[in-house]
Scaffold this motif. Structure first.
Motif, PDB file in Angstrom:
ATOM      1  N   THR A  66       0.731  -1.319  -0.040  1.00  0.00           N
ATOM      2  CA  THR A  66       0.084  -0.164  -0.008  1.00  0.00           C
ATOM      3  C   THR A  66       0.879   1.305   0.260  1.00  0.00           C
ATOM      4  N   GLY A  67       0.355   2.350  -0.568  1.00  0.00           N
ATOM      5  CA  GLY A  67       0.955   3.752  -0.334  1.00  0.00           C
ATOM      6  C   GLY A  67      -0.031   4.696  -0.736  1.00  0.00           C
ATOM      7  N   ASP A  68       0.738   5.752  -0.861  1.00  0.00           N
ATOM      8  CA  ASP A  68      -0.264   7.132  -1.241  1.00  0.00           C
ATOM      9  C   ASP A  68       0.085   7.449  -2.516  1.00  0.00           C
ATOM     10  N   ILE A  69      -0.853   8.166  -3.320  1.00  0.00           N
ATOM     11  CA  ILE A  69      -0.543   8.678  -4.746  1.00  0.00           C
ATOM     12  C   ILE A  69      -1.516  10.024  -5.016  1.00  0.00           C
ATOM     13  N   THR A  70      -0.998  10.584  -5.778  1.00  0.00           N
ATOM     14  CA  THR A  70      -1.986  11.723  -6.129  1.00  0.00           C
ATOM     15  C   THR A  70      -2.648  11.550  -7.459  1.00  0.00           C
ATOM     16  N   VAL A  71      -3.919  11.742  -7.561  1.00  0.00           N
ATOM     17  CA  VAL A  71      -4.761  11.663  -8.752  1.00  0.00           C
ATOM     18  C   VAL A  71      -5.550  12.866  -9.078  1.00  0.00           C
ATOM     19  N   THR A  72      -5.177  13.293 -10.558  1.00  0.00           N
ATOM     20  CA  THR A  72      -5.528  14.373 -11.030  1.00  0.00           C
ATOM     21  C   THR A  72      -6.743  14.341 -12.058  1.00  0.00           C
ATOM     22  N   GLY A  73      -7.318  15.368 -12.619  1.00  0.00           N
ATOM     23  CA  GLY A  73      -8.398  15.231 -13.705  1.00  0.00           C
ATOM     24  C   GLY A  73      -9.518  15.092 -13.028  1.00  0.00           C
ATOM     25  N   ASN A  74     -10.474  15.500 -13.578  1.00  0.00           N
ATOM     26  CA  ASN A  74     -12.189  15.180 -13.273  1.00  0.00           C
ATOM     27  C   ASN A  74     -12.534  15.785 -11.820  1.00  0.00           C
ATOM     28  N   GLY A  75     -11.631  16.828 -11.680  1.00  0.00           N
ATOM     29  CA  GLY A  75     -12.049  17.629 -10.267  1.00  0.00           C
ATOM     30  C   GLY A  75     -10.418  18.019  -9.738  1.00  0.00           C
ATOM     31  N   ASP A  76     -10.461  18.457  -8.413  1.00  0.00           N
ATOM     32  CA  ASP A  76      -9.199  19.091  -7.877  1.00  0.00           C
ATOM     33  C   ASP A  76      -8.254  17.969  -7.669  1.00  0.00           C
ATOM     34  N   PRO A  77      -7.173  18.065  -7.757  1.00  0.00           N
ATOM     35  CA  PRO A  77      -6.079  16.989  -7.365  1.00  0.00           C
ATOM     36  C   PRO A  77      -6.166  16.542  -5.934  1.00  0.00           C
ATOM     37  N   GLU A  78      -6.020  15.266  -5.847  1.00  0.00           N
ATOM     38  CA  GLU A  78      -6.239  14.437  -4.211  1.00  0.00           C
ATOM     39  C   GLU A  78      -5.184  13.681  -4.199  1.00  0.00           C
ATOM     40  N   ARG A  79      -5.030  13.486  -2.838  1.00  0.00           N
ATOM     41  CA  ARG A  79      -3.953  12.542  -2.492  1.00  0.00           C
ATOM     42  C   ARG A  79      -4.824  11.389  -1.895  1.00  0.00           C
ATOM     43  N   ILE A  80      -4.817   9.962  -2.528  1.00  0.00           N
ATOM     44  CA  ILE A  80      -5.446   8.976  -2.205  1.00  0.00           C
ATOM     45  C   ILE A  80      -4.506   7.803  -1.824  1.00  0.00           C
ATOM     46  N   ARG A  81      -5.198   6.947  -0.935  1.00  0.00           N
ATOM     47  CA  ARG A  81      -4.467   5.749  -0.692  1.00  0.00           C
ATOM     48  C   ARG A  81      -4.610   4.446  -1.552  1.00  0.00           C
ATOM     49  N   VAL A  82      -3.674   3.846  -2.087  1.00  0.00           N
ATOM     50  CA  VAL A  82      -3.640   2.928  -3.067  1.00  0.00           C
ATOM     51  C   VAL A  82      -2.828   1.742  -2.667  1.00  0.00           C
ATOM     52  N   SER A  83      -3.379   0.520  -3.494  1.00  0.00           N
ATOM     53  CA  SER A  83      -2.663  -0.689  -3.174  1.00  0.00           C
ATOM     54  C   SER A  83      -2.147  -1.391  -4.410  1.00  0.00           C
ATOM     55  N   HIS A  84      -1.175  -1.781  -4.728  1.00  0.00           N
ATOM     56  CA  HIS A  84      -0.485  -2.355  -5.581  1.00  0.00           C
ATOM     57  C   HIS A  84      -0.754  -3.989  -5.231  1.00  0.00           C
ATOM     58  N   ALA A  85      -1.419  -4.744  -6.264  1.00  0.00           N
ATOM     59  CA  ALA A  85      -1.721  -6.191  -6.204  1.00  0.00           C
ATOM     60  C   ALA A  85      -1.460  -6.912  -7.149  1.00  0.00           C
ATOM     61  N   THR A  86      -1.353  -8.134  -6.891  1.00  0.00           N
ATOM     62  CA  THR A  86      -0.869  -9.357  -8.064  1.00  0.00           C
ATOM     63  C   THR A  86      -2.352  -9.584  -8.758  1.00  0.00           C
ATOM     64  N   PRO A  87      -2.260 -10.138 -10.013  1.00  0.00           N
ATOM     65  CA  PRO A  87      -3.550 -10.416 -10.502  1.00  0.00           C
ATOM     66  C   PRO A  87      -4.142 -11.616  -9.808  1.00  0.00           C
ATOM     67  N   SER A  88      -3.399 -12.392  -8.942  1.00  0.00           N
ATOM     68  CA  SER A  88      -3.950 -13.758  -8.359  1.00  0.00           C
ATOM     69  C   SER A  88      -4.556 -12.987  -7.015  1.00  0.00           C
ATOM     70  N   LEU A  89      -4.861 -11.598  -6.654  1.00  0.00           N
ATOM     71  CA  LEU A  89      -5.419 -11.169  -5.356  1.00  0.00           C
ATOM     72  C   LEU A  89      -7.211 -11.560  -5.454  1.00  0.00           C
ATOM     73  N   ALA A  90      -7.769 -11.155  -6.509  1.00  0.00           N
ATOM     74  CA  ALA A  90      -9.098 -11.402  -6.595  1.00  0.00           C
ATOM     75  C   ALA A  90      -9.445 -12.698  -6.423  1.00  0.00           C
ATOM     76  N   PRO A  91      -8.863 -13.713  -7.381  1.00  0.00           N
ATOM     77  CA  PRO A  91      -9.036 -15.157  -7.215  1.00  0.00           C
ATOM     78  C   PRO A  91      -8.912 -15.729  -5.905  1.00  0.00           C
ATOM     79  N   THR A  92      -7.962 -15.263  -5.291  1.00  0.00           N
ATOM     80  CA  THR A  92      -7.530 -15.807  -3.948  1.00  0.00           C
ATOM     81  C   THR A  92      -8.499 -15.538  -3.025  1.00  0.00           C
ATOM     82  N   LEU A  93      -9.162 -14.387  -2.779  1.00  0.00           N
ATOM     83  CA  LEU A  93      -9.870 -13.757  -2.127  1.00  0.00           C
ATOM     84  C   LEU A  93     -11.415 -14.296  -2.652  1.00  0.00           C
ATOM     85  N   ARG A  94     -11.465 -14.363  -3.713  1.00  0.00           N
ATOM     86  CA  ARG A  94     -12.900 -14.979  -4.294  1.00  0.00           C
ATOM     87  C   ARG A  94     -13.905 -13.689  -4.162  1.00  0.00           C
ATOM     88  N   VAL A  95     -13.177 -12.535  -4.621  1.00  0.00           N
ATOM     89  CA  VAL A  95     -14.161 -11.160  -4.647  1.00  0.00           C
ATOM     90  C   VAL A  95     -13.794 -10.824  -6.054  1.00  0.00           C
TER      91      VAL A  95
END
Length: 301
Positions: free
Chosen positions: A157-186
């Motif tokens: 996890t980490g923080d990142i800045t998103v821009t466009g479609n509104g004011d710039p915003e600092r948000i929380r993001v997660s870098h996850a492997t493609p296997s995360l959704a199948p592992t959690l089954r969500v």
């Protein structure tokens, strides 16, 4: 009766807060006992005509007025009783909410009892346990050789800045492997999760949005798929939106990005976290023979 009650009030005030509380408790218990006794006695009345009902209603109204006068004449008792009841009800509600969330309400994943967290040890370095993070080298070794794991996923996890479609915003993001959704089954409620081709260095820049972030910043626009978002100056395509109940690995995550790693570039630096799913027939996890590390798995919620 009023004189007797007034004397009791004087004695209770002299006794302090505990004396007042005892008087209040005794009066309430007496009132409830009287109401129950009268109600029980009324069950034996053979006739239930309208006049009898009216008389009982008048008697009940008199009792309520009498109790209200008592409470009004002793505001300190009234406030103490109300605060005591409020604290008791609030404490019970809080305890039930915690018990329901932790013990009774299952995690919003498929077969959550089969999800495990790994705790590593390095005997050669005198580290008996406590390495809860994972290296990319271990992730690929477990994915390739673990005999009793159905799925292995890595994330950070980490923080990142998103821009466009509104004011710039600092948000929380997660870098996850493609296997995360199948592992959690969500899986995403809208669109899709990452593919294996997107989980390698140089793969397409794609993102999956959380439901809350999608609703707040993009007004739940169902045409969000295929649109581009700017994250730290890099344009990425939106390929999915997760369901409202999904908040992995923490509630504040707004965006998921594909964690990109290959077996050739993987290192032994313990920089990422992991979650695994054991096979249904497996009760105990055993490390693969190709892995030079000793690991123990424990069930986690």
């Amino acid at each position: 009766m009023e004189e007797t009650f007034a004397l009791r009030v004087v004695d209770a005030r002299a006794a302090g807060i505990r004396g007042r509380a005892r008087l209040w408790r005794r009066e309430l218990v007496g009132l409830v006992a009287l109401a129950v006794t009268e109600r029980w006695a009324a069950r034996g009345v053979p006739t239930l005509d309208t006049e009898g009902k009216a008389q009982r209603m008048d008697a009940m109204a008199q009792e309520i007025r009498h109790a209200a006068r008592r409470l009004r004449r002793s505001p300190a008792f009234t406030v103490a009783a109300v605060l005591t009841l409020a604290l008791a009800i609030g404490a019970n509600a809080s305890i039930f909410a915690v018990v329901h969330r932790v013990l009774l309400n299952p995690l919003p994943y498929g077969d959550p009892d089969r999800l495990i967290a790994l705790d590593y040890a390095v005997p050669s370095q005198n580290v008996s346990s406590g390495l809860t993070s994972m290296s990319w080298q271990l992730y690929h070794q477990l994915s390739d050789h673990a005999r009793t794991l159905e799925g292995v996923a890595a994330y950070d996890t980490g923080d990142i800045t998103v821009t466009g479609n509104g004011d710039p915003e600092r948000i929380r993001v997660s870098h996850a492997t493609p296997s995360l959704a199948p592992t959690l089954r969500v899986f995403p409620a809208l669109g899709r999760w990452f593919t294996d081709d997107e989980g390698v260095p140089g793969g397409p820049d794609v993102v999956v949005l959380s439901h809350g972030f999608w609703a707040r910043r993009y007004a739940s626009d169902r045409d969000i798929l295929g649109r581009r978002v700017i994250l730290n100056g890099v344009s990425a395509e939106v390929v999915g939106v997760m369901p409202p109940s999904f908040a992995f690995p923490e509630p504040g995550i707004a965006v998921w990005l594909p964690a990109q790693s290959t077996r050739a570039s993987a290192t032994f630096l313990f920089l990422v976290s992991s979650v695994c799913r054991r096979c249904q027939e497996s009760r105990e996890w055993r490390p693969p023979r190709a892995c030079p590390w000793r690991a123990a798995a424990s069930a986690t919620r």
